[in-house]
Write a protein that holds these residues in place. Structure first.
Motif, PDB file in Angstrom:
ATOM      1  N   VAL A   1       0.841  -1.195   0.000  1.00  0.00           N
ATOM      2  CA  VAL A   1       0.000   0.000   0.000  1.00  0.00           C
ATOM      3  C   VAL A   1       0.876   1.245   0.000  1.00  0.00           C
ATOM      4  CG1 VAL A   1      -1.878  -1.168   1.203  1.00  0.00           C
ATOM      5  CG2 VAL A   1      -0.119   0.027   2.516  1.00  0.00           C
ATOM      6  N   VAL A   2       0.278   2.375  -0.346  1.00  0.00           N
ATOM      7  CA  VAL A   2       1.016   3.643  -0.379  1.00  0.00           C
ATOM      8  C   VAL A   2       1.473   3.983   1.036  1.00  0.00           C
ATOM      9  CG1 VAL A   2       0.875   6.087  -0.897  1.00  0.00           C
ATOM     10  CG2 VAL A   2      -0.275   4.436  -2.372  1.00  0.00           C
ATOM     11  N   ARG A   3       2.747   4.295   1.172  1.00  0.00           N
ATOM     12  CA  ARG A   3       3.338   4.618   2.465  1.00  0.00           C
ATOM     13  C   ARG A   3       4.035   5.970   2.375  1.00  0.00           C
ATOM     14  NH1 ARG A   3       3.804  -0.262   5.457  1.00  0.00           N
ATOM     15  NH2 ARG A   3       5.373   0.650   6.825  1.00  0.00           N
ATOM     16  N   VAL A   4       4.211   6.592   3.528  1.00  0.00           N
ATOM     17  CA  VAL A   4       4.890   7.889   3.584  1.00  0.00           C
ATOM     18  C   VAL A   4       6.010   7.819   4.620  1.00  0.00           C
ATOM     19  CG1 VAL A   4       2.925   9.249   2.837  1.00  0.00           C
ATOM     20  CG2 VAL A   4       3.198   8.739   5.253  1.00  0.00           C
ATOM     21  N   PRO A   5       7.099   8.555   4.404  1.00  0.00           N
ATOM     22  CA  PRO A   5       8.173   8.574   5.405  1.00  0.00           C
ATOM     23  C   PRO A   5       7.740   9.291   6.666  1.00  0.00           C
ATOM     24  CG  PRO A   5       8.623  10.157   3.667  1.00  0.00           C
ATOM     25  CD  PRO A   5       7.416   9.388   3.229  1.00  0.00           C
TER      26      PRO A   5
ATOM     27  N   GLU B   1      -3.193   5.189   5.148  1.00  0.00           N
ATOM     28  CA  GLU B   1      -4.468   4.833   5.767  1.00  0.00           C
ATOM     29  C   GLU B   1      -4.204   3.925   6.961  1.00  0.00           C
ATOM     30  OE1 GLU B   1      -7.508   5.723   5.179  1.00  0.00           O
ATOM     31  OE2 GLU B   1      -7.723   6.333   3.083  1.00  0.00           O
ATOM     32  N   ARG B   2      -4.596   4.382   8.155  1.00  0.00           N
ATOM     33  CA  ARG B   2      -4.402   3.594   9.368  1.00  0.00           C
ATOM     34  C   ARG B   2      -5.680   3.636  10.189  1.00  0.00           C
ATOM     35  NH1 ARG B   2       0.948   5.483  12.296  1.00  0.00           N
ATOM     36  NH2 ARG B   2       0.751   3.420  13.207  1.00  0.00           N
TER      37      ARG B   2
ATOM     38  N   ARG C   1       4.847  28.004  20.314  1.00  0.00           N
ATOM     39  CA  ARG C   1       6.280  28.293  20.396  1.00  0.00           C
ATOM     40  C   ARG C   1       6.820  28.098  21.807  1.00  0.00           C
ATOM     41  NH1 ARG C   1       5.032  34.677  19.286  1.00  0.00           N
ATOM     42  NH2 ARG C   1       4.068  35.152  21.310  1.00  0.00           N
ATOM     43  N   ASP C   2       5.965  28.264  22.811  1.00  0.00           N
ATOM     44  CA  ASP C   2       6.395  28.108  24.197  1.00  0.00           C
ATOM     45  C   ASP C   2       5.926  26.789  24.801  1.00  0.00           C
ATOM     46  OD1 ASP C   2       7.587  30.667  24.178  1.00  0.00           O
ATOM     47  OD2 ASP C   2       5.639  31.599  24.589  1.00  0.00           O
ATOM     48  N   SER C   3       5.429  25.876  23.981  1.00  0.00           N
ATOM     49  CA  SER C   3       4.966  24.582  24.473  1.00  0.00           C
ATOM     50  C   SER C   3       5.822  23.474  23.859  1.00  0.00           C
ATOM     51  CB  SER C   3       3.485  24.372  24.121  1.00  0.00           C
ATOM     52  OG  SER C   3       3.344  24.101  22.741  1.00  0.00           O
ATOM     53  N   ASP C   4       5.446  22.237  24.141  1.00  0.00           N
ATOM     54  CA  ASP C   4       6.151  21.095  23.569  1.00  0.00           C
ATOM     55  C   ASP C   4       5.362  20.437  22.452  1.00  0.00           C
ATOM     56  OD1 ASP C   4       4.092  20.155  25.072  1.00  0.00           O
ATOM     57  OD2 ASP C   4       5.240  18.630  26.143  1.00  0.00           O
ATOM     58  N   VAL C   5       4.328  21.112  21.946  1.00  0.00           N
ATOM     59  CA  VAL C   5       3.449  20.531  20.931  1.00  0.00           C
ATOM     60  C   VAL C   5       4.124  20.592  19.563  1.00  0.00           C
ATOM     61  CG1 VAL C   5       1.217  20.737  19.775  1.00  0.00           C
ATOM     62  CG2 VAL C   5       1.391  21.115  22.238  1.00  0.00           C
ATOM     63  N   ILE C   6       4.080  19.480  18.839  1.00  0.00           N
ATOM     64  CA  ILE C   6       4.545  19.422  17.457  1.00  0.00           C
ATOM     65  C   ILE C   6       3.378  19.788  16.547  1.00  0.00           C
ATOM     66  CG2 ILE C   6       5.326  17.850  15.634  1.00  0.00           C
ATOM     67  CD1 ILE C   6       6.863  16.340  17.802  1.00  0.00           C
ATOM     68  N   CYS C   7       3.637  20.580  15.515  1.00  0.00           N
ATOM     69  CA  CYS C   7       2.573  21.054  14.635  1.00  0.00           C
ATOM     70  C   CYS C   7       2.760  20.495  13.223  1.00  0.00           C
ATOM     71  CB  CYS C   7       2.558  22.581  14.585  1.00  0.00           C
ATOM     72  SG  CYS C   7       2.343  23.359  16.208  1.00  0.00           S
ATOM     73  N   VAL C   8       1.662  20.033  12.642  1.00  0.00           N
ATOM     74  CA  VAL C   8       1.649  19.545  11.260  1.00  0.00           C
ATOM     75  C   VAL C   8       0.545  20.288  10.528  1.00  0.00           C
ATOM     76  CG1 VAL C   8       1.392  17.556   9.741  1.00  0.00           C
ATOM     77  CG2 VAL C   8       2.469  17.271  11.988  1.00  0.00           C
ATOM     78  N   TRP C   9       0.891  20.908   9.408  1.00  0.00           N
ATOM     79  CA  TRP C   9      -0.077  21.679   8.634  1.00  0.00           C
ATOM     80  C   TRP C   9      -0.273  21.000   7.282  1.00  0.00           C
ATOM     81  CZ3 TRP C   9      -2.187  26.596  10.132  1.00  0.00           C
ATOM     82  CH2 TRP C   9      -3.038  27.158   9.175  1.00  0.00           C
ATOM     83  N   ALA C  10      -1.504  20.575   6.992  1.00  0.00           N
ATOM     84  CA  ALA C  10      -1.836  19.955   5.715  1.00  0.00           C
ATOM     85  C   ALA C  10      -2.582  20.965   4.863  1.00  0.00           C
ATOM     86  CB  ALA C  10      -2.687  18.709   5.936  1.00  0.00           C
ATOM     87  N   SER C  11      -2.001  21.350   3.740  1.00  0.00           N
ATOM     88  CA  SER C  11      -2.606  22.349   2.846  1.00  0.00           C
ATOM     89  C   SER C  11      -3.021  21.652   1.562  1.00  0.00           C
ATOM     90  CB  SER C  11      -1.608  23.471   2.548  1.00  0.00           C
ATOM     91  OG  SER C  11      -2.148  24.396   1.640  1.00  0.00           O
TER      92      SER C  11
ATOM     93  N   ALA D   1      -0.524  13.436   5.980  1.00  0.00           N
ATOM     94  CA  ALA D   1      -0.126  14.304   7.093  1.00  0.00           C
ATOM     95  C   ALA D   1      -0.502  13.671   8.425  1.00  0.00           C
ATOM     96  CB  ALA D   1      -0.779  15.675   6.945  1.00  0.00           C
ATOM     97  N   CYS D   2      -1.647  13.012   8.484  1.00  0.00           N
ATOM     98  CA  CYS D   2      -2.076  12.367   9.729  1.00  0.00           C
ATOM     99  C   CYS D   2      -1.135  11.227  10.105  1.00  0.00           C
ATOM    100  CB  CYS D   2      -3.506  11.863   9.577  1.00  0.00           C
ATOM    101  SG  CYS D   2      -4.319  11.446  11.130  1.00  0.00           S
ATOM    102  N   SER D   3      -0.693  10.438   9.121  1.00  0.00           N
ATOM    103  CA  SER D   3       0.254   9.358   9.411  1.00  0.00           C
ATOM    104  C   SER D   3       1.590   9.911   9.890  1.00  0.00           C
ATOM    105  CB  SER D   3       0.463   8.495   8.160  1.00  0.00           C
ATOM    106  OG  SER D   3      -0.689   7.744   7.868  1.00  0.00           O
ATOM    107  N   MET D   4       2.039  11.010   9.282  1.00  0.00           N
ATOM    108  CA  MET D   4       3.279  11.644   9.738  1.00  0.00           C
ATOM    109  C   MET D   4       3.137  12.149  11.167  1.00  0.00           C
ATOM    110  SD  MET D   4       4.256  13.760   6.278  1.00  0.00           S
ATOM    111  CE  MET D   4       4.554  12.940   4.704  1.00  0.00           C
TER     112      MET D   4
END
Length: 505
Positions: A97-101, A133-134, A190-200, A245-248
């Motif tokens: 199946v299609v996979r992403v790094p 897809e997961r 910027r002052d937290s430990d949250v990682i951000c992912v933006w899907a456009s 983006a969700c899998s990443m």
């Protein structure tokens, strides 16, 4: 003859060396042919063993994904330009199946849905890949949402709070500030430990570039991943964007970390899903959308969750964006996504054009989870804020038809105007918890009611700097614990009173 014998012996030795180094095994390759291609989709024959979502490789090096399976032929969407593909071209199964790094190497990068770089830098080197897809976490794999995700936007953090692991929809007409709200939520990390992912998904390149620049200037650029499907990208690749983006993002969640995923936007994604389905001759339903449009978004958004402590305790917070037309919240796609998410932030174009930004309709917006995750001090200070503001809006509407009925009504309207002024923020000007708490304390104590508009604007603009210099201990206590005892509140109110007196209130 001796020389020939020597050559034969040398060749035999080389052959033995090659045979020892290489293990020869049978390798099965299933190939087919392109029957028809156009508009980002292809009909293929000869690939009877292909599976759902399997990667396909064309003779010109292009990629595709199998999405419709039938005994005689399969339908595929293209994940790369189709200039070198024509009827009769050879296509081969990819075998998986299609996979992403996935991995740390993606942070701080701008990539397409397959992980290929778009920022002019070398391709990120990732040690792992995951299917796009997961399955969503099961109920037993989830914990209650109890931790806040601060957006830095007072109207949201005070009245429509978001928790880590929540799915909160941002919805409104075009050009009302939907992307700006999501961008501010990212900048505030910027002052937290949250990682951000933006899907456009198919957004204008100029708008995406401005967003990347703003996050790089004000936000956590080194902890933000941009997954971009440009407007010129094949529709299949753009359709794949939110799932990739969700899998990443889930890779970091599985490490016990907190991730914020923004999807901009699902209206465009729904249109792509309809376009591809019609091209693949799937039966249309309401508004020509296929019957699985609800499932397409539900299986994506259900992946947002607060993971159980036994699974690391990470969280995936999702902020999907949906565009409406003429403020119609009852359209097909908006109602679908409202029913999937845990609340919605509704933007009103009338408020936007009146200069109230962010243009959040407080009466219609709701968070079904976040109040349980709100910092205790903020929850206490904002307890009656929503009701007071709603009453003010109603009174203000009636007072437009005549003068103030009495002194009590006049005071209530003036107090409501101070609430509105407190809720107005410019883009990228996020406010921390101490700044929000100090503003609400001053509002609740009536300290802002005598202020003229210029003095109020000056007070709000300089509040963060004043807290850092005049009340560093109190500000640090609020930031660390989210709470302040009655003595601390009294002390902060007195200092605010003196500060306002110095401003000439």
């Amino acid at each position: 003859m001796t020389e020939l014998d020597d050559d034969l012996a040398r060749w035999a030795a080389q052959a033995q060396t090659v045979a020892a180094a290489a293990t020869l095994e049978p390798h099965q390759r299933e190939r087919g042919r392109v029957e028809r291609i156009g508009d980002g989709v292809a009909l293929l024959s000869g690939l009877a063993g292909a599976g759902q979502d399997e990667m396909l490789r064309f003779a010109d090096g292009g990629l595709g994904m199998a999405v419709t399976l039938a005994p005689e032929r399969i339908g595929a969407v293209l994940l790369s330009p189709s200039a070198g593909i024509a009827a009769g071209s050879v296509v081969e199964r990819g075998g998986a199946v299609v996979r992403v790094p996935v991995g740390e190497a993606l942070l701080g990068r701008v990539v397409d849905p397959l992980g290929r770089p778009l920022d002019g830098r070398p391709a990120p080197v990732c040690q792992r890949s995951e299917p796009v897809e997961r399955p969503a976490p099961a109920i037993v794999e989830r914990d209650p949402i109890t931790r806040p995700l601060a957006t830095g936007i007072t109207v949201l953090d005070a009245m429509i709070p978001i928790g880590r692991g929540q799915r909160e929809l941002i919805i409104g007409d075009g050009k009302t500030g939907k992307t700006a709200i999501a961008a501010d939520a990212v900048i505030n990390q910027r002052d937290s430990d949250v990682i951000c992912v933006w899907a456009s998904i198919g957004q204008r390149a100029a708008a995406v570039n401005r967003l990347i620049e703003a996050v790089g200037r004000f936000g956590p650029r080194e902890r933000t991943l941009f997954v971009i499907a440009e407007a010129s990208a094949p529709p299949g690749l753009a359709w794949l964007t939110p799932y990739a983006a969700c899998s990443m993002a889930e890779h970091f969640v599985e490490q016990g970390r907190d991730v914020l995923l923004v999807i901009d936007d699902l209206t465009h994604h729904a249109a792509l899903h309809r376009e591809l389905s019609l091209l693949l001759r799937r039966p249309p339903g309401r508004e020509a959308y296929p019957g699985d449009i609800f499932f397409a978004h539900a299986r994506l958004l259900e992946r947002g969750a607060q993971r159980a402590a036994a699974l690391g305790g990470g969280s995936l917070t999702i902020l999907p964006i949906v565009a409406t037309q003429g403020g119609n919240l009852t359209a097909y796609i908006p109602t679908n996504i409202i029913s999937i998410t845990d609340g919605q932030i509704i933007l009103d174009p009338k408020l936007f054009h009146a200069g109230q930004k962010p243009a959040v309709d407080v009466g219609l917006s709701v968070s079904r989870v976040g109040g349980k995750a709100q910092p205790p001090l903020l929850r206490r200070l904002a307890g009656s804020l929503k009701l007071d503001y709603a009453q003010f809006l109603e009174l203000e509407m009636f007072t437009r038809f005549g003068g103030m009925a009495d002194e009590r009504t006049r005071r209530q309207v003036e107090h409501g105007r101070r609430i509105r002024a407190l809720l107005i923020q410019t883009n990228t000007r996020v406010r921390g918890l101490p700044e929000q708490a100090a503003g609400l304390l001053a509002l609740g104590a009536g300290l802002l009611d005598p202020l003229a508009e210029p003095a109020l604007a000056a007070f709000l603009d300089g509040l963060a700097d004043w807290l850092a210099t005049a009340c560093p201990a109190l500000a640090a206590r609020i930031a660390a614990t989210g709470e302040l005892d009655p003595a601390g509140q009294s002390e902060l109110i007195e200092r605010l009173r003196g500060h306002l007196a110095a401003l000439g209130a």
